[in-house]
Scaffold this motif. Structure first.
Motif, PDB file in Angstrom:
ATOM      1  N   VAL A  19      -0.732   6.748   6.390  1.00 41.46           N
ATOM      2  CA  VAL A  19      -1.528   5.529   6.564  1.00 41.46           C
ATOM      3  C   VAL A  19      -1.543   4.741   5.255  1.00 41.46           C
ATOM      4  N   VAL A  20      -1.763   3.427   5.386  1.00 36.23           N
ATOM      5  CA  VAL A  20      -1.977   2.570   4.220  1.00 36.23           C
ATOM      6  C   VAL A  20      -3.244   1.759   4.461  1.00 36.23           C
ATOM      7  N   ASN A  21      -3.837   1.317   3.370  1.00 33.50           N
ATOM      8  CA  ASN A  21      -5.023   0.461   3.441  1.00 33.50           C
ATOM      9  C   ASN A  21      -4.540  -0.974   3.317  1.00 33.50           C
ATOM     10  N   LEU A  22      -4.657  -1.722   4.398  1.00 30.42           N
ATOM     11  CA  LEU A  22      -4.203  -3.104   4.429  1.00 30.42           C
ATOM     12  C   LEU A  22      -5.422  -4.017   4.502  1.00 30.42           C
ATOM     13  N   ARG A  23      -5.848  -4.481   3.348  1.00 32.60           N
ATOM     14  CA  ARG A  23      -7.033  -5.356   3.253  1.00 32.60           C
ATOM     15  C   ARG A  23      -8.239  -4.770   3.998  1.00 32.60           C
ATOM     16  N   GLY A  24      -8.486  -3.483   3.756  1.00 27.50           N
ATOM     17  CA  GLY A  24      -9.659  -2.827   4.335  1.00 27.50           C
ATOM     18  C   GLY A  24      -9.432  -2.204   5.696  1.00 27.50           C
ATOM     19  N   VAL A  25      -8.257  -2.358   6.267  1.00 31.37           N
ATOM     20  CA  VAL A  25      -7.933  -1.764   7.564  1.00 31.37           C
ATOM     21  C   VAL A  25      -6.965  -0.611   7.329  1.00 31.37           C
ATOM     22  N   ILE A  26      -7.300   0.561   7.853  1.00 36.63           N
ATOM     23  CA  ILE A  26      -6.424   1.727   7.733  1.00 36.63           C
ATOM     24  C   ILE A  26      -5.362   1.622   8.828  1.00 36.63           C
ATOM     25  N   VAL A  27      -4.103   1.529   8.395  1.00 36.27           N
ATOM     26  CA  VAL A  27      -2.989   1.268   9.300  1.00 36.27           C
ATOM     27  C   VAL A  27      -2.044   2.470   9.334  1.00 36.27           C
ATOM     28  N   PRO A  28      -1.830   3.077  10.521  1.00 33.97           N
ATOM     29  CA  PRO A  28      -0.841   4.152  10.615  1.00 33.97           C
ATOM     30  C   PRO A  28       0.565   3.565  10.464  1.00 33.97           C
ATOM     31  N   ILE A  29       1.436   4.303   9.772  1.00 29.87           N
ATOM     32  CA  ILE A  29       2.802   3.858   9.534  1.00 29.87           C
ATOM     33  C   ILE A  29       3.757   4.779  10.297  1.00 29.87           C
ATOM     34  N   VAL A  30       4.478   4.199  11.255  1.00 28.21           N
ATOM     35  CA  VAL A  30       5.430   4.929  12.086  1.00 28.21           C
ATOM     36  C   VAL A  30       6.838   4.596  11.601  1.00 28.21           C
ATOM     37  N   ASP A  31       7.625   5.617  11.305  1.00 30.35           N
ATOM     38  CA  ASP A  31       9.006   5.386  10.899  1.00 30.35           C
ATOM     39  C   ASP A  31       9.867   5.391  12.161  1.00 30.35           C
TER      40      ASP A  31
END
Length: 166
Positions: A65-77
């Motif tokens: 996951v990454v923090n994108l301006r306060g939103v936790i975003v799952p990263i799918v490859d």
């Protein structure tokens, strides 16, 4: 801009009906040697790749996951998900999608461009064995001698195979 048409059935009043757009826009990207397209309206932004924070016990294709301006975003490859080599280089990007009410990042080899295609230029996907389930292929587009695989990214991300949605 959308167009409208007047629909009239005998014995009824005229009703204004929204006509589907004559052309659709797709963000095109590469995974391995293949070129794919997704509905541009599902794309929130495109970011350079940054190593995500790994989450224990997540599927092998979920990088973290990454923090994108306060939103936790799952990263799918998507490269791993589709069984391709997943080498990180200067062209590797994350396409941030807004699908099914969630924000999800999708790692791809590179982004090509935004293409507009007439609905008539899109052909149904053949039923063949491949690394991608044909349930998630909305069609094939032929653009300047390039074959573009058009994905229903919303259905793909929402599928139980991805394990991202409740």
């Amino acid at each position: 801009m959308t167009s409208t048409e007047l629909a009239h059935a005998p014995g009824t009043a005229l009703v204004e009906v929204e006509a589907p757009p004559a052309a659709l826009q797709f963000l095109t990207f590469r995974i391995g040697a293949e070129e794919y397209g997704i509905d541009i309206l599902k794309v929130q932004e495109i970011r350079s790749y940054e190593a995500p924070t790994r989450i224990a016990h997540s599927p092998h294709f979920v990088k973290g996951v990454v923090n994108l301006r306060g939103v936790i975003v799952p990263i799918v490859d998507m490269r791993i998900r589709l069984g391709c080599d997943a080498e990180i280089n200067a062209f590797t990007v994350v396409i941030v999608l807004n699908v099914v009410g969630r924000v999800v990042g999708m790692v791809v080899d590179s982004v090509s461009d935004v293409l507009e295609m007439a609905r008539s230029a899109i052909r149904p996907a053949p039923e063949v064995s491949s690394s991608i389930d044909t349930r998630f292929v909305t069609g094939l587009g032929n653009v300047n001698d390039r074959l573009l695989i058009l994905l229903d990214i919303e259905a793909m991300i929402a599928s139980p195979d991805f394990g991202l949605m409740d």
